[in-house]
Design a protein around this motif. Structure first.
Motif, PDB file in Angstrom:
ATOM      1  N   ASP A   1      -2.686 -27.662   7.657  1.00  0.00           N
ATOM      2  CA  ASP A   1      -2.056 -26.255   8.272  1.00  0.00           C
ATOM      3  C   ASP A   1      -0.355 -26.446   8.344  1.00  0.00           C
ATOM      4  O   ASP A   1       0.454 -27.818   9.274  1.00  0.00           O
ATOM      5  CB  ASP A   1      -2.685 -26.563   9.847  1.00  0.00           C
ATOM      6  CG  ASP A   1      -3.839 -25.853   9.380  1.00  0.00           C
ATOM      7  OD1 ASP A   1      -4.597 -25.815   8.947  1.00  0.00           O
ATOM      8  OD2 ASP A   1      -4.675 -26.057  10.435  1.00  0.00           O
TER       9      ASP A   1
ATOM     10  N   GLU B   1      -2.346 -31.343   9.711  1.00  0.00           N
ATOM     11  CA  GLU B   1      -1.820 -29.810  10.337  1.00  0.00           C
ATOM     12  C   GLU B   1       0.007 -30.936  10.640  1.00  0.00           C
ATOM     13  O   GLU B   1      -0.366 -31.878  11.794  1.00  0.00           O
ATOM     14  CB  GLU B   1      -2.031 -29.269  11.793  1.00  0.00           C
ATOM     15  CG  GLU B   1      -1.131 -28.940  12.115  1.00  0.00           C
ATOM     16  CD  GLU B   1      -2.356 -27.547  13.720  1.00  0.00           C
ATOM     17  OE1 GLU B   1      -3.017 -27.199  12.986  1.00  0.00           O
ATOM     18  OE2 GLU B   1      -1.730 -27.634  14.359  1.00  0.00           O
TER      19      GLU B   1
ATOM     20  N   HIS C   1      -0.406 -31.627  14.783  1.00  0.00           N
ATOM     21  CA  HIS C   1      -1.069 -32.673  15.061  1.00  0.00           C
ATOM     22  C   HIS C   1      -0.971 -33.775  14.562  1.00  0.00           C
ATOM     23  O   HIS C   1      -0.722 -34.609  16.037  1.00  0.00           O
ATOM     24  CB  HIS C   1      -2.655 -32.389  14.385  1.00  0.00           C
ATOM     25  CG  HIS C   1      -2.864 -30.917  15.082  1.00  0.00           C
ATOM     26  ND1 HIS C   1      -4.060 -30.730  14.529  1.00  0.00           N
ATOM     27  CD2 HIS C   1      -2.514 -29.940  16.268  1.00  0.00           C
ATOM     28  CE1 HIS C   1      -4.342 -29.420  15.180  1.00  0.00           C
ATOM     29  NE2 HIS C   1      -3.766 -28.917  15.185  1.00  0.00           N
TER      30      HIS C   1
ATOM     31  N   ASP D   1      -1.646 -21.365  10.748  1.00  0.00           N
ATOM     32  CA  ASP D   1      -1.399 -21.549  12.653  1.00  0.00           C
ATOM     33  C   ASP D   1      -0.385 -21.948  12.721  1.00  0.00           C
ATOM     34  O   ASP D   1      -0.012 -22.946  13.438  1.00  0.00           O
ATOM     35  CB  ASP D   1      -1.863 -22.667  11.813  1.00  0.00           C
ATOM     36  CG  ASP D   1      -3.691 -23.620  13.042  1.00  0.00           C
ATOM     37  OD1 ASP D   1      -3.773 -22.373  14.046  1.00  0.00           O
ATOM     38  OD2 ASP D   1      -4.290 -23.939  13.462  1.00  0.00           O
TER      39      ASP D   1
ATOM     40  N   GLU E   1     -10.147 -31.710   9.804  1.00  0.00           N
ATOM     41  CA  GLU E   1      -8.836 -31.483  10.967  1.00  0.00           C
ATOM     42  C   GLU E   1      -8.323 -32.522  11.614  1.00  0.00           C
ATOM     43  O   GLU E   1      -8.528 -32.303  13.443  1.00  0.00           O
ATOM     44  CB  GLU E   1      -8.229 -30.243  10.996  1.00  0.00           C
ATOM     45  CG  GLU E   1      -7.322 -29.552  11.556  1.00  0.00           C
ATOM     46  CD  GLU E   1      -6.683 -27.836  11.814  1.00  0.00           C
ATOM     47  OE1 GLU E   1      -7.143 -27.179  11.217  1.00  0.00           O
ATOM     48  OE2 GLU E   1      -5.825 -28.302  12.710  1.00  0.00           O
TER      49      GLU E   1
HETATM   50 CO    CO Z   1      -4.805 -26.494  12.848  1.00  0.00          CO
END
Ligand code: CO
Ligand code: XUL
Length: 436
Positions: free
Chosen positions: A289, A261, A264, A332, A225
């Motif tokens: 995510d 994600e 992110h 998440d 990730e």
């Molecule tokens: Co995450």
């Protein structure tokens, strides 16, 4: 048996778009078939154990603000057990098929086996499955300077031991994937950092861990990730492109896929769909995510997804690659500090599931109508369908030949990119009448 969410009688039901019931689904209709597949198979939602059950509402300016009826027992194993009971009540009542955990959210340090047994029983009783497991290699003070990238091999060994156990737990619980997020694998100053060595250590760790996973009988997908920073100033898995390069550099490309994600990607100053497309075009988009950030804040706020545009772009990438196989949509995401009632956890997930259900319907219709895809196809037609285009792509041409062709053909025709027209088409699907 004690109920932790007495406000929700049995389970959240689908009531259709006209419903005004805040505790019902308006779009997520799990058995509805969309593009030949059930909604619940397209949208393998996973509740994230750490935020949903263990979140306290703490932020950088203050400690916890939530008072939960679970996890309050004075002995840590009793607290972990009531938290897990509450977790499965939440999963069951929401009607999600999956969950994700870190080793440390389900169990205190030396009690993982016991909690895995309990999780296995609750999975059997509810039919809820594990999407992925992971190890928390960032909270304990021993990981202050990183886990795999720590200057001390003894810390590396502690991290390896923890990952071994987390992989075993994932195998035992039938998880379809296992995630590596490099919490503190990065630096806060280059003055004390040998970046070359740290990246080599990280590659060694991933190689040893993936070897172990296969020996332990794990047949699911191993995922990395990416995240650009936080808590470090720079994380080595900065974004999808950086992580793919890392995997290629250290000969690990065939072993891993990516878990992308939203928050992110935005911290890396990309749109979410940018990172999704980078991963997908390399054949490496394994799982998502699905949180979001706050455009006015520069940190990982992990908010619930409510943005139909972003969710639709994500679903377009997923549909375009034919689904996610072993992956799914892990929330998440955490409720805000001020949303401290347990029922807020339901409102948050219902909104997120409805957003993605709606996004699926829009993305599937866009794919079926083919308007956006044909615009892209036509845009590259000259390259794809001409003799010179094919020669270039097979590198079967020299620069002098290209020069001669350019000189004899004159100025290229100027063609508009039609950005605004395409944006209008998308808006019409999202908010206009193209869905009617
Ligand atoms: Co995450
Ligand atoms: C942290 C983050 C993690 C991973 C799993 O920003 O996203 O919770 O998803 O370790």
């Amino acid at each position: 048996m004690k109920s932790y969410f007495p406000e929700i009688k049995e389970s959240v039901l689908y009531e259709g778009p006209d419903s005004k019931n805040p505790l019902a689904f308006r779009y997520y209709d799990r058995d509805r078939v969309v593009g030949g597949k059930k909604m619940s198979d397209h949208l393998k939602f996973a509740v994230c154990y750490w935020h949903a059950l263990r979140g306290t509402g703490a932020d950088t300016f203050g400690g916890g603000s939530f008072e939960r009826p679970w996890g309050v027992e004075s002995d840590p194993v009793g607290a972990a057990a009531s938290t897990m009971d509450a977790a499965f009540e939440l999963f069951r009542k929401l009607g999600v098929g999956y969950y994700c955990f870190h080793d440390r959210d389900i169990a205190p340090e030396t009690h993982l086996d016991r909690m895995v047994e309990r999780a296995a029983r609750l999975q059997r009783e509810t039919g809820v499955k594990l999407l992925w497991g992971t190890a928390n290699l960032f909270s304990h003070p021993r990981y202050t300077h990183g886990a795999a990238t720590n200057p001390d091999p003894l810390v590396f060994a502690h991290a390896a031991a923890q990952v071994r156990r987390a992989i075993d737990a994932t195998v035992e619980l039938g998880g379809s994937a296992y995630v590596f997020w490099g919490g503190r694998e990065g630096y806060t100053t280059l003055l004390n950092t040998d970046m070359k060595r740290e990246r080599e250590q990280m590659a060694a760790f991933l190689q040893l861990a993936s070897d172990y996973a296969r020996q332990a009988g794990f047949s699911g997908t191993l995922l990395i990730e990416p995240k650009p920073m936080e808590p470090t100033s720079h994380q080595y898995d900065f974004d999808a492109a950086t992580t793919l390069n890392f995997l290629r550099e250290f000969d690990l490309f065939d072993r891993f896929e990516l878990n992308i994600e939203a928050n992110h990607a935005t911290l890396a100053r990309h749109s979410w769909e940018h990172d999704l497309i980078v991963a997908s075009s390399a054949g490496k988009l394994g799982s998502l995510d699905i949180n979001r950030g706050d455009p006015t804040l520069g940190w990982d706020t992990d908010q619930f997804p409510t943005d139909l545009h972003a969710a639709t772009m994500a679903m377009m990438v997923i549909l375009n690659q034919g689904g996610l196989e072993n992956g799914g949509l892990n929330f998440d995401a955490k409720v805000r500090r001020g949303s401290f009632d347990p029922v807020d956890i339901f409102h948050a997930h219902i909104g997120g599931m409805d957003t993605f259900a709606r996004a699926l319907l829009v993305a599937e219709k866009i794919a079926r109508d083919g308007v956006l895809a044909s615009a892209i196809r036509e845009r590259y037609a000259k390259f794809r369908d001409s003799e010179m285009g094919r020669k270039i792509m097979s590198r079967n041409v020299t620069l002098p030949e290209l020069e001669a062709w350019a000189a004899s053909s004159g100025e290229p025709e100027r063609v508009s990119g039609r950005q605004e027209a395409l944006e209008n088409v998308l808006s019409d699907y999202l908010y206009g009448t193209r869905m009617d």
